[in-house]
Design a protein around this motif. Structure first.
Motif, mmCIF file in Angstrom:
data_model
loop_
_atom_site.group_PDB
_atom_site.id
_atom_site.type_symbol
_atom_site.label_atom_id
_atom_site.label_comp_id
_atom_site.label_asym_id
_atom_site.label_seq_id
_atom_site.Cartn_x
_atom_site.Cartn_y
_atom_site.Cartn_z
ATOM 1 N N ASP A 1 0.828 -1.212 0.000
ATOM 2 C CA ASP A 1 0.000 0.000 0.000
ATOM 3 C C ASP A 1 0.861 1.260 0.000
ATOM 4 N N GLN A 2 2.035 1.178 0.624
ATOM 5 C CA GLN A 2 2.951 2.321 0.684
ATOM 6 C C GLN A 2 4.022 2.257 -0.404
ATOM 7 N N ASN A 3 3.839 1.319 -1.331
ATOM 8 C CA ASN A 3 4.777 1.136 -2.445
ATOM 9 C C ASN A 3 6.209 0.859 -1.967
ATOM 10 N N ARG A 4 6.325 0.146 -0.860
ATOM 11 C CA ARG A 4 7.640 -0.194 -0.305
ATOM 12 C C ARG A 4 8.038 -1.595 -0.788
ATOM 13 N N ILE A 5 8.194 -1.701 -2.103
ATOM 14 C CA ILE A 5 8.459 -2.981 -2.757
ATOM 15 C C ILE A 5 9.795 -3.570 -2.307
ATOM 16 N N GLU A 6 10.813 -2.753 -2.221
ATOM 17 C CA GLU A 6 12.132 -3.249 -1.798
ATOM 18 C C GLU A 6 12.080 -3.786 -0.369
ATOM 19 N N ASP A 7 11.327 -3.117 0.497
ATOM 20 C CA ASP A 7 11.172 -3.617 1.866
ATOM 21 C C ASP A 7 10.454 -4.969 1.865
ATOM 22 N N ALA A 8 9.447 -5.124 1.020
ATOM 23 C CA ALA A 8 8.726 -6.399 0.933
ATOM 24 C C ALA A 8 9.663 -7.515 0.485
ATOM 25 N N LYS A 9 10.520 -7.216 -0.482
ATOM 26 C CA LYS A 9 11.503 -8.207 -0.936
ATOM 27 C C LYS A 9 12.451 -8.575 0.196
ATOM 28 N N LYS A 10 12.926 -7.557 0.916
ATOM 29 C CA LYS A 10 13.879 -7.805 2.000
ATOM 30 C C LYS A 10 13.235 -8.619 3.123
ATOM 31 N N VAL A 11 11.967 -8.355 3.422
ATOM 32 C CA VAL A 11 11.239 -9.101 4.443
ATOM 33 C C VAL A 11 11.219 -10.592 4.096
ATOM 34 N N SER A 12 11.079 -10.893 2.804
ATOM 35 C CA SER A 12 11.008 -12.294 2.385
ATOM 36 C C SER A 12 12.352 -13.012 2.503
ATOM 37 N N GLU A 13 13.421 -12.251 2.681
ATOM 38 C CA GLU A 13 14.763 -12.838 2.735
ATOM 39 C C GLU A 13 15.439 -12.707 4.093
#
Length: 56
Positions: A29-41
């Motif tokens: 929702d906040q367009n924090r795509i890089e954070d979402a990727k990092k969370v998955s790793e």
């Protein structure tokens, strides 16, 4: 007895999935795509953001 333990364990897993799904929704929702990727790793980064969004 094993059925009871399985149900308790599954509830814990379901709660964890719900928390992760909510975190990902907030990040997208906040367009924090890089954070979402990092969370998955990175488990520690995931914990940090769960606290940041008061999901824990």
């Amino acid at each position: 007895m094993c059925d009871v333990i399985d149900r308790i364990e599954n509830r814990g897993i379901d709660k964890g999935i719900d928390k992760l799904a909510l975190l990902m929704k907030k990040l997208f929702d906040q367009n924090r795509i890089e954070d979402a990727k990092k969370v998955s790793e990175d488990k520690e980064y995931c914990k940090k953001l769960l606290k940041e969004f008061a999901i824990v």
